[in-house]
Design a protein around this motif. Structure first.
Motif: not given
Length: 309
Positions: A95, A141-144, A271, A273, A283, A287
């Motif tokens: 992340v 990356l899975d998420c920001y 978020i 993604r 993930a 979140c």
């Protein structure tokens, strides 16, 4: 094209030589070399330029690199997805978090996440959206979680707003401008800018121009929380940072707020993604915990506002 060939290609590209790649992969050097040669013959292109110091990617190699990384990341994610759906608690979670979620969301979310997925290895990148965009798209990356992108990132990424945000002006303890009560009082000060906008001046110009003031003098651009803290604490520079900085114990005890009368808006926290593939269960749970932390933060802010009223 075989997955083993792409694995060897990626290792050589990242390590800079066949010998280092073979050592990294635990394979014999001829095995790695043979795999590269087979891949180049199959694609009918040269992927590397060989030299005395190792190898460098050709234009074709650079083009393949992003796709190969995406394939590798999705293979890893597919394996972890199935394992976690079957009840497993192992895997990886990559992340990118800006400072606000580090300060205000991660502490609340981390404990619960670790209880649910104790064997998932967390890899956290500190940054804002420009540092995360390419890695989101290729699956690294899975998420920001952080300030919303300046421009819509495209249909391949999903942006979910968590909450709106505001900023405060921060200075060192005992700063000669600490009693100022308007942006006009801060003319002549030297400022630090963040990386939330593409150009440093774009972070300040709209706000100051809205109040009929010249754009302040920007003397430094900081890329990390540590830089903000040390620079503000040990200089006369000012910074305009999200309000969570003023509520964070470490910075609350080291820095002062200059309580200007103007409202200082900040980009909403969100978020981001990929939209084309589902998150792994780990993930998704992360979140969910970040969303819950955002709700908790907003409730606390409402309660504080009620007491002050």
């Amino acid at each position: 094209m075989k997955l083993s060939q792409l694995r060897n290609f990626l290792a050589v590209a990242e390590m800079g030589s066949v010998r280092a790649a073979a050592r990294h992969l635990g394979l014999a050097q001829p095995v790695v070399s043979r795999g590269l040669q087979e891949l180049e013959r199959e694609l009918d292109v040269s992927l590397f330029e060989r030299n005395a110091r190792g190898v460098t990617l050709t234009a074709m190699g650079v083009r393949l690199l992003d796709r190969a990384r995406t394939i590798q990341n999705e293979m890893r994610r597919a394996q972890e997805d199935i394992a976690q759906l079957r009840g497993g608690t192992e895997g990886t979670l990559n992340v990118c978090l800006s400072t606000v979620p580090h300060i205000a969301l991660l502490p609340y979310a981390l404990k619960t996440f670790r209880q649910r997925y104790p064997d998932v290895q967390l890899d956290v990148l500190d940054g804002v959206f420009p540092a995360a965009e390419a890695k989101l798209k290729n699956g690294e990356l899975d998420c920001y979680v952080g300030p919303a992108p300046e421009q819509p990132p495209g249909s391949d990424l999903v942006v979910e707003k968590l909450f709106d945000n505001t900023r405060v002006v921060l200075c060192r303890r005992g700063h000669p401008l600490s009693k100022a009560r308007s942006l006009a009082d801060l003319q002549g000060a030297e400022w630090i800018s963040t990386t939330v906008t593409f150009k440093p001046e774009e972070e300040f110009a709209p706000l100051f121009e809205q109040h009929g003031l010249p754009v302040p003098r920007l003397v430094m651009r900081a890329h990390s929380a540590l830089t903000y803290i040390t620079t503000i604490a040990y200089s006369d520079f000012l910074a305009m940072l999200p309000v969570q900085w003023a509520e964070f114990e470490i910075t609350r005890n080291a820095l002062d707020i200059i309580r200007v009368k103007e409202v200082l808006p900040a980009p909403p926290i969100c978020i981001v993604r990929r939209g084309d593939l589902p998150l792994t269960p780990a993930a998704q749970y992360f979140c969910d915990m970040i969303r819950r932390a955002g709700i908790h933060l907003e409730q606390e802010r409402t309660r504080r506002s009620g007491r002050q009223a």
